[in-house]
Design an enzyme around this catalytic site. Structure first.
Site, short mmCIF file in Angstrom:
data_model
loop_
_atom_site.label_atom_id
_atom_site.label_comp_id
_atom_site.label_asym_id
_atom_site.label_seq_id
_atom_site.Cartn_x
_atom_site.Cartn_y
_atom_site.Cartn_z
N ARG A 164 0.83 -1.22 0.00
CA ARG A 164 0.00 0.00 0.00
C ARG A 164 0.86 1.27 0.00
NH1 ARG A 164 -3.10 -3.83 -0.25
NH2 ARG A 164 -5.18 -3.93 0.69
N SER A 236 -10.56 -1.33 4.11
CA SER A 236 -9.73 -1.58 5.30
C SER A 236 -9.31 -0.25 5.90
CB SER A 236 -8.45 -2.32 4.91
OG SER A 236 -8.75 -3.61 4.46
N GLU A 334 -4.81 2.85 7.27
CA GLU A 334 -4.52 2.74 5.85
C GLU A 334 -5.19 3.91 5.13
OE1 GLU A 334 -5.55 0.92 1.94
OE2 GLU A 334 -6.11 -0.62 3.40
N1 EPU Z 1 -9.49 -12.22 10.66
C1 EPU Z 1 -10.05 -12.33 11.90
N2 EPU Z 1 -11.35 -11.97 12.04
C2 EPU Z 1 -12.10 -11.52 11.00
C3 EPU Z 1 -11.52 -11.41 9.72
C4 EPU Z 1 -10.20 -11.76 9.58
O1 EPU Z 1 -9.42 -12.76 12.86
O2 EPU Z 1 -13.27 -11.22 11.20
C5 EPU Z 1 -8.08 -12.63 10.50
C6 EPU Z 1 -7.96 -14.06 10.03
O3 EPU Z 1 -6.84 -14.63 10.65
C7 EPU Z 1 -7.68 -13.89 8.55
C8 EPU Z 1 -6.85 -12.63 8.55
O4 EPU Z 1 -7.44 -11.82 9.56
O5 EPU Z 1 -6.98 -14.98 8.05
C9 EPU Z 1 -6.80 -11.91 7.25
O6 EPU Z 1 -8.12 -11.55 6.87
P1 EPU Z 1 -8.47 -11.33 5.33
O7 EPU Z 1 -7.97 -12.48 4.58
O8 EPU Z 1 -9.90 -10.98 5.25
O9 EPU Z 1 -7.56 -10.13 4.85
P2 EPU Z 1 -7.01 -8.84 5.56
O10 EPU Z 1 -5.54 -8.98 5.76
O11 EPU Z 1 -7.82 -8.52 6.75
C10 EPU Z 1 -6.36 -7.63 3.33
C11 EPU Z 1 -6.55 -6.28 2.72
C12 EPU Z 1 -7.91 -6.18 2.06
C13 EPU Z 1 -8.04 -7.28 1.02
C14 EPU Z 1 -7.83 -8.63 1.73
C15 EPU Z 1 -7.84 -9.78 0.76
C16 EPU Z 1 -5.22 -4.77 4.09
C17 EPU Z 1 -5.22 -3.70 5.12
N3 EPU Z 1 -6.41 -5.26 3.75
O12 EPU Z 1 -7.28 -7.74 4.41
O13 EPU Z 1 -7.96 -4.93 1.38
O14 EPU Z 1 -9.31 -7.25 0.39
O15 EPU Z 1 -6.54 -8.64 2.38
O16 EPU Z 1 -6.66 -9.80 0.03
O17 EPU Z 1 -4.16 -5.14 3.61
C18 EPU Z 1 -8.63 -2.66 1.44
O18 EPU Z 1 -7.44 -2.38 1.30
O19 EPU Z 1 -9.52 -1.77 1.53
C19 EPU Z 1 -9.02 -4.06 1.55
C20 EPU Z 1 -10.26 -4.42 1.79
#
Ligand code: EPU
Length: 338
Positions: A164, A236, A334
């Site tokens: 990002r 996010s 972010e």
């Molecule tokens: N998790 C929880 N509780 C929840 C949801 C997630 O504990 O309710 C934990 C789980 O361990 C899960 C981990 O968080 O494995 C990661 O969650 P997720 O795969 O949903 O991805 P993220 O890291 O939370 C990032 C990006 C998103 C993007 C997703 C999918 C960032 C800040 N966010 O989220 O981007 O869609 O990966 O690749 O890097 C955005 O930038 O606006 C955005 C939505």
């Protein structure tokens, strides 16, 4: 053509639906308009450039000028073997661009389907989802340098792309380069990346078209993220922190018997902010006009379109404080605060 509006309501130009105004809103639809705009703006006036407004939190009215690109063309600029080069204007909606590429059978950006925002901002923010980042496909960013008054094409290798992040966010560069188009490298032969677990589970056999991947990505997104058309948010709200091994030990200690999800990352260990926030009990929390999305606690929402910037900032601070006191990690937003 340049259109300009005084005392303009920005609620339709930020996906958080903050009811804020700017002194002047200016929209242009050709790269050639940019030098003219900058030569006519007084130096003492604050200027910001926005894209789809999907990663912004306006914390108050903005008295200066808000610029927005309405440059909306998509054109193929060349081919080398199976590689196809496509240039898109900065004002093209990223998801419409991706839909266009998928319908032409071009691979590379399909994992970013459904992502809000516009092409120009995607090159600033290096948007990413499901294992792919915009920078993976960016060849060059076509800009106007407002300092030296010249058009400059910046190769992706000079953009310092990271998670990002890019030079366009750094002091000295931020606001200096106005992006009018971005050139991407796509593949005419299949290059699917379905390594992200929820995506992999969507396919019994490998996908043969980017459109199939697009469809699966949109399904996964819809199951976790609020629909930007009906539930205002900025996606996010926090970045996933990259921490040292001693900080990680502290997180593990605070987690007790719970396994802490984590990934190796450049500079340390990445822990999902969603997990940290979830452990602090924020999922589905709501207070006044702001809430934490019940399916993904990384997302702060403004469900009734009535939240004030102060309410969002108050909730942001409470989340940061709670994660910090429980895990010793200070989350960074972010979302850009303006
Ligand atoms: N998790 C929880 N509780 C929840 C949801 C997630 O504990 O309710 C934990 C789980 O361990 C899960 C981990 O968080 O494995 C990661 O969650 P997720 O795969 O949903 O991805 P993220 O890291 O939370 C990032 C990006 C998103 C993007 C997703 C999918 C960032 C800040 N966010 O989220 O981007 O869609 O990966 O690749 O890097 C955005 O930038 O606006 C955005 C939505």
């Amino acid at each position: 053509m340049i259109k300009s509006y005084q005392n303009f309501d920005l609620s339709g130009h930020n996906t958080f639906a903050m009811k804020v105004k700017c002194g002047c809103f200016m929209e242009y639809d050709a790269a050639a308009d940019i030098p003219f705009i900058f030569s006519s703006i007084r130096k003492d006036i604050d200027v910001i450039h926005i894209g789809g407004g999907s990663n912004l939190l306006f914390t108050a009215d903005f008295p200066g000028i808000v610029l927005h690109s309405a440059i909306r063309f998509i054109r193929e600029t060349g081919r080398e073997g199976n590689t196809v080069f496509v240039e898109a204007g900065s004002g093209v909606v990223m998801d419409e661009f991706i839909s266009h590429l998928c319908s032409r059978g071009l691979w590379g950006l399909e994992n970013l389907s459904g992502i809000p925002g516009e092409v120009g901002a995607s090159a600033v923010q290096n948007v990413g989802a499901y294992g792919v980042e915009a920078a993976d496909a960016i060849v060059s960013v076509n800009t106007f340098d407002t300092l030296n008054n010249e058009f400059v094409t910046i190769p992706a290798s000079d953009c310092s792309y990271g998670y990002r992040d890019s030079i366009f966010k750094r002091p000295g560069y931020k606001g200096r380069y106005i992006i009018h188009s971005v050139t991407f490298r796509l593949s005419a032969i299949p290059t699917p990346d379905i390594s992200y677990p929820a995506l992999r589970d969507s396919f019994a056999t490998p996908p043969s078209t980017p459109a199939e991947v697009r469809e699966a990505v949109i399904k996964v997104r819809d199951s976790k993220l609020p629909d930007p058309a009906t539930v205002p948010s900025a996606g996010s709200f926090f970045k996933n922190p990259v921490i040292s091994s001693s900080q990680f030990d502290r997180v593990k200690e605070a987690a007790g018997d719970l396994a802490v999800p984590h990934y190796d990352a450049e500079g340390g260990i990445k822990v999902p902010a969603a997990w940290l926030i979830d452990q602090c009990g924020w999922k589905g929390y709501s207070d006044g006009n702001v809430a934490v999305w019940h399916l993904q606690p990384l997302v702060i929402v403004n469900p009734e379109r009535k939240a004030t910037p102060a309410e969002v900032i108050g909730l942001e601070k409470r989340i940061i404080d709670s994660v910090s006191s429980r895990f010793g990690i200070t989350l960074s937003p972010e979302v850009e605060h303006i």
